[in-house]
Design an enzyme around this catalytic site. Sequence first.
Site, PDB file in Angstrom:
ATOM      1  N   VAL A   1       3.352  13.652  -4.506  1.00 19.54           N
ATOM      2  CA  VAL A   1       3.000  14.565  -3.525  1.00 19.54           C
ATOM      3  C   VAL A   1       1.450  14.754  -3.447  1.00 19.54           C
ATOM      4  CG1 VAL A   1       5.186  15.912  -3.351  1.00 19.54           C
ATOM      5  CG2 VAL A   1       3.352  16.538  -5.166  1.00 19.54           C
TER       6      VAL A   1
ATOM      7  N   GLY B   1       0.848   1.298  -7.151  1.00 17.32           N
ATOM      8  CA  GLY B   1      -0.084   1.081  -8.364  1.00 17.32           C
ATOM      9  C   GLY B   1      -0.076   2.542  -8.976  1.00 17.32           C
TER      10      GLY B   1
ATOM     11  N   ASN C   1      -5.301 -10.131  -3.122  1.00 14.94           N
ATOM     12  CA  ASN C   1      -5.081  -9.546  -2.147  1.00 14.94           C
ATOM     13  C   ASN C   1      -4.491  -8.049  -2.193  1.00 14.94           C
ATOM     14  OD1 ASN C   1      -2.990 -10.608  -3.340  1.00 14.94           O
ATOM     15  ND2 ASN C   1      -1.955 -11.431  -1.464  1.00 14.94           N
TER      16      ASN C   1
ATOM     17  N   LYS D   1       3.445   9.915  -0.733  1.00 20.26           N
ATOM     18  CA  LYS D   1       2.489  10.446   0.058  1.00 20.26           C
ATOM     19  C   LYS D   1       3.062  11.570   0.982  1.00 20.26           C
ATOM     20  CE  LYS D   1      -1.163   8.101   0.905  1.00 20.26           C
ATOM     21  NZ  LYS D   1      -2.188   7.093   1.197  1.00 20.26           N
TER      22      LYS D   1
ATOM     23  N   ARG E   1      -5.483   0.798   8.356  1.00 26.42           N
ATOM     24  CA  ARG E   1      -3.971   0.631   8.243  1.00 26.42           C
ATOM     25  C   ARG E   1      -3.193   0.947   9.632  1.00 26.42           C
ATOM     26  NH1 ARG E   1      -3.617   2.526   2.099  1.00 26.42           N
ATOM     27  NH2 ARG E   1      -4.762   0.779   0.870  1.00 26.42           N
TER      28      ARG E   1
ATOM     29  N   ASP F   1       0.812  -1.270  -0.057  1.00 28.92           N
ATOM     30  CA  ASP F   1      -0.008  -0.024   0.057  1.00 28.92           C
ATOM     31  C   ASP F   1       0.911   1.355  -0.087  1.00 28.92           C
ATOM     32  OD1 ASP F   1      -2.263  -1.507   0.211  1.00 28.92           O
ATOM     33  OD2 ASP F   1      -2.187  -1.638   2.233  1.00 28.92           O
TER      34      ASP F   1
ATOM     35  N   GLN G   1       1.840  -6.484  -3.031  1.00 32.86           N
ATOM     36  CA  GLN G   1       2.280  -6.500  -1.558  1.00 32.86           C
ATOM     37  C   GLN G   1       3.724  -5.764  -1.664  1.00 32.86           C
ATOM     38  OE1 GLN G   1       1.019  -9.853  -3.260  1.00 32.86           O
ATOM     39  NE2 GLN G   1      -0.799  -8.664  -2.727  1.00 32.86           N
TER      40      GLN G   1
ATOM     41  N   THR H   1      -6.212 -11.164   3.811  1.00 33.36           N
ATOM     42  CA  THR H   1      -7.176 -10.372   3.117  1.00 33.36           C
ATOM     43  C   THR H   1      -8.376 -11.419   2.918  1.00 33.36           C
ATOM     44  OG1 THR H   1      -6.195 -10.986   1.060  1.00 33.36           O
ATOM     45  CG2 THR H   1      -5.650  -8.935   2.053  1.00 33.36           C
TER      46      THR H   1
ATOM     47  N   THR I   1      -8.645  -3.322  -0.435  1.00 32.44           N
ATOM     48  CA  THR I   1      -9.403  -4.543  -0.331  1.00 32.44           C
ATOM     49  C   THR I   1     -10.177  -4.867   0.575  1.00 32.44           C
ATOM     50  OG1 THR I   1      -7.248  -5.347  -1.767  1.00 32.44           O
ATOM     51  CG2 THR I   1      -8.549  -7.042  -0.830  1.00 32.44           C
TER      52      THR I   1
HETATM   53  P1  GDP Z   1      -0.532   0.210  -3.626  1.00 37.81           P
HETATM   54  O1  GDP Z   1      -1.088  -0.902  -2.981  1.00 37.81           O
HETATM   55  O2  GDP Z   1       0.806   0.385  -3.237  1.00 37.81           O
HETATM   56  O3  GDP Z   1      -0.676   0.484  -4.997  1.00 37.81           O
HETATM   57  O4  GDP Z   1      -1.193   1.319  -2.813  1.00 37.81           O
HETATM   58  P2  GDP Z   1      -2.974   1.702  -2.554  1.00 37.81           P
HETATM   59  O5  GDP Z   1      -3.462   1.968  -3.484  1.00 37.81           O
HETATM   60  O6  GDP Z   1      -3.457   0.156  -1.666  1.00 37.81           O
HETATM   61  O7  GDP Z   1      -2.703   2.802  -1.266  1.00 37.81           O
HETATM   62  C1  GDP Z   1      -2.183   4.011  -1.649  1.00 37.81           C
HETATM   63  C2  GDP Z   1      -3.336   4.967  -1.558  1.00 37.81           C
HETATM   64  O8  GDP Z   1      -2.641   6.112  -1.411  1.00 37.81           O
HETATM   65  C3  GDP Z   1      -4.300   5.148  -2.578  1.00 37.81           C
HETATM   66  O9  GDP Z   1      -5.414   5.706  -2.063  1.00 37.81           O
HETATM   67  C4  GDP Z   1      -3.837   6.142  -3.470  1.00 37.81           C
HETATM   68  O10 GDP Z   1      -4.727   6.874  -4.470  1.00 37.81           O
HETATM   69  C5  GDP Z   1      -3.291   7.299  -2.488  1.00 37.81           C
HETATM   70  N1  GDP Z   1      -1.863   7.801  -2.979  1.00 37.81           N
HETATM   71  C6  GDP Z   1      -1.028   7.403  -3.790  1.00 37.81           C
HETATM   72  N2  GDP Z   1       0.225   8.406  -3.784  1.00 37.81           N
HETATM   73  C7  GDP Z   1      -0.216   9.251  -3.124  1.00 37.81           C
HETATM   74  C8  GDP Z   1       0.411  10.643  -2.698  1.00 37.81           C
HETATM   75  O11 GDP Z   1       1.486  10.767  -3.059  1.00 37.81           O
HETATM   76  N3  GDP Z   1      -0.270  11.296  -1.901  1.00 37.81           N
HETATM   77  C9  GDP Z   1      -1.490  11.156  -1.560  1.00 37.81           C
HETATM   78  N4  GDP Z   1      -2.112  11.953  -0.383  1.00 37.81           N
HETATM   79  N5  GDP Z   1      -2.111   9.816  -1.695  1.00 37.81           N
HETATM   80  C10 GDP Z   1      -1.573   8.934  -2.535  1.00 37.81           C
HETATM   81  P1  IMO Z   2      -0.986  -4.171  -2.152  1.00 41.77           P
HETATM   82  O1  IMO Z   2      -0.444  -4.754  -3.294  1.00 41.77           O
HETATM   83  C1  IMO Z   2      -1.012  -4.548   2.131  1.00 41.77           C
HETATM   84  C2  IMO Z   2      -1.197  -8.640   4.015  1.00 41.77           C
HETATM   85  C3  IMO Z   2      -2.360  -8.884   4.800  1.00 41.77           C
HETATM   86  C4  IMO Z   2      -1.727  -9.957   5.687  1.00 41.77           C
HETATM   87  C5  IMO Z   2      -0.727 -10.612   4.922  1.00 41.77           C
HETATM   88  C6  IMO Z   2      -1.475 -11.963   4.443  1.00 41.77           C
HETATM   89  O2  IMO Z   2      -2.313  -3.565  -2.213  1.00 41.77           O
HETATM   90  O3  IMO Z   2       0.193  -3.549  -1.597  1.00 41.77           O
HETATM   91  P2  IMO Z   2      -2.824 -12.714   2.382  1.00 41.77           P
HETATM   92  O4  IMO Z   2      -4.338 -12.126   2.006  1.00 41.77           O
HETATM   93  O5  IMO Z   2      -1.875 -12.141   1.368  1.00 41.77           O
HETATM   94  O6  IMO Z   2      -2.759 -14.213   2.665  1.00 41.77           O
HETATM   95  O7  IMO Z   2      -2.363 -11.607   3.797  1.00 41.77           O
HETATM   96  O8  IMO Z   2      -0.403  -9.662   3.995  1.00 41.77           O
HETATM   97  N1  IMO Z   2      -1.309  -7.940   2.391  1.00 41.77           N
HETATM   98  C7  IMO Z   2      -1.254  -6.844   2.200  1.00 41.77           C
HETATM   99  N2  IMO Z   2      -1.174  -5.814   2.818  1.00 41.77           N
HETATM  100  N3  IMO Z   2      -1.307  -4.293   0.859  1.00 41.77           N
HETATM  101  C8  IMO Z   2      -1.348  -5.654   0.227  1.00 41.77           C
HETATM  102  O9  IMO Z   2      -1.317  -5.497  -1.115  1.00 41.77           O
HETATM  103  C9  IMO Z   2      -1.351  -6.837   0.715  1.00 41.77           C
HETATM  104  N4  IMO Z   2      -1.711  -8.081   0.275  1.00 41.77           N
HETATM  105  C10 IMO Z   2      -1.643  -8.712   1.514  1.00 41.77           C
HETATM  106  O10 IMO Z   2      -3.027  -7.732   5.277  1.00 41.77           O
HETATM  107  O11 IMO Z   2      -1.300  -9.257   6.878  1.00 41.77           O
HETATM  108 MG    MG Z   3      -2.948  -1.611  -1.963  1.00 37.35          MG
END
Ligand code: GDP
Ligand code: IMO
Ligand code: MG
Length: 504
Positions: free
Chosen positions: A494, A33, A54, A398, A373, A29, A261, A146, A368
């Site tokens: 940012v 993406g 996940n 971020k 978090r 997270d 992940q 997840t 998901t």
């Molecule tokens: P990923 O799993 O690594 O792709 O990340 P996620 O999408 O799960 O979580 C990142 C969250 O932060 C999303 O809601 C994005 O839209 C948001 N985001 C990503 N980059 C930035 C940033 O630079 N600043 C802010 N404020 N939000 C961001």
């Molecule tokens: P993205 O790609 C954050 C975490 C789960 C749990 C552990 C095992 O969005 O960054 P699982 O369902 O994979 O067996 O869970 O891994 N986890 C993630 N945490 N971002 C993810 O994916 C995750 N995918 C799995 O929360 O602790």
């Molecule tokens: Mg994510």
Amino acid sequence: MADVRARLGEFLAAREAKVVAVVDLQFGDTGKGGIVDRLAGWADVIARGTGGANAGHTIVLNGESHAFHLVPCGILYDAEGKLNVIGSGVALAPSVVADELAVLDAERHPHEGLRISHRAHLVLPFHIALDRLREKRAAKGKIGTTGRGIGPCYEDYLARQGLFANDLLNPEEFRRKLTRTFAARKNLFEAFDPAHVKEVMMSDALGGGKYYDEKEIFAIEAIIAEYGRYAKTFANRIIDTDALLQEAKAAGKRILLEGAQGHLLSVDYGTYPYVTSSDCSIEGLAKGVGLRPDDVDVSIGVAKFPYMTRVGEGPFPTELGGTESAAWCSTATKEEEAKKYPGASVNAKDEMEQGVGMRLAGFEYGATTGRPRRTGWFDLPLFRYALRNGANSIALTKLDVLDGCETIRIATAYRYDGPAYRVGALELTPGTELTTAVMDPVVLKNVTPVYKEFPGWLSPLGKAREKGALPQKLLDLLDFIRKESGASLDLLSVGPDRDDILVI
Ligand code: GDP
Ligand code: IMO
Ligand code: MG
């Protein structure tokens, strides 16, 4: 926006990149993406190689949010003729792909160029059920998964009884393997409380009971019928994508690999057993699309800064609020926390309230699962550890979230406080200092971070597009991180929108 695309193109061209990997160096997270979305304009092929549904990758485009779990983030560039690949290392839940394609259709985004590896690991309803039942039963010792069936899916693969996407193309083979694998798994379900089994089988995650059979637990014919429908929808997309990627590489095409992940969640490198079940490192990602790690020219490690997050259980040394936060985040909802912590702010004096304040400021609720978090300060010992995997470029994301935070704390080292404990030749006793994290939960649960404090920047970063427009306090902090870690800090995000990124 065109300007950002051109600048990122120049950034990669200067490195003579052909194959670029985007990997998360923390606990997931980090906004990878978003980084993939911003780089996808450069690529010809975008491919996922690890994990499954996940993952939750969010992209914000013109203020509109798109969340992807399996379809690569490059799909929003489909109209430009790019290929998007779900690779052979991925745990493929066909229902999730079907849902994502339906959303793209509704939004009128084309997806012609999506391909699915014939070797992708099929997630089956009993994987999802087993994942959820184990977590329910374990209560205290749970991983906090997840619930997408990821662990059991890869378990079946390693036990040599998994199914592949290719089995969707051959109905008789699908039936044979499904029956065989279920026979091998059925006794596991008999060990759970039947009331729990029924509850899980009736849940939305399992189609509201469509696979449930009171006597046999699983209605095998219902699974065959449902997967047969997916087979019809996807058949023409299922191909040998490993060969596709290898040929694309040989032809000098530009390839962008989308990690899922995070390194610290990798089954091979993370805080085992609090990890996912695939290898989310650079080599896991390359292998999961049919390439080798040394095929990757530029691997961009993504890290949140100057805070970080973790979802699910497992050690998190800099967590604000410590065990109270971990316990709260494992059950609370966003609505409950707004009521319980009205004083939450990134400047709150109480650590728990400060952690909630960061969560609110960064919208840190799972893409998901919607879970809060856990939040904590940027951790250099973990960062130094993750850098060993070879990321040769770093994107920090971020940065805007802590705009206005008066004091920023960075963990520069750990002091070990636990009982005498050995990790290989390393003997830990109370007071031992560690500058690089040791991937053992016994160690990570028994360390106290050593912090260095920095003054925060008080003006918003959101509109900065040039290094010169960044506050000096942030530039000094970045210099410190560079010096302490040796990392090449190249990209700064940012804000969530495609345009909110600087190349520095
Ligand atoms: P990923 O799993 O690594 O792709 O990340 P996620 O999408 O799960 O979580 C990142 C969250 O932060 C999303 O809601 C994005 O839209 C948001 N985001 C990503 N980059 C930035 C940033 O630079 N600043 C802010 N404020 N939000 C961001
Ligand atoms: P993205 O790609 C954050 C975490 C789960 C749990 C552990 C095992 O969005 O960054 P699982 O369902 O994979 O067996 O869970 O891994 N986890 C993630 N945490 N971002 C993810 O994916 C995750 N995918 C799995 O929360 O602790
Ligand atoms: Mg994510």
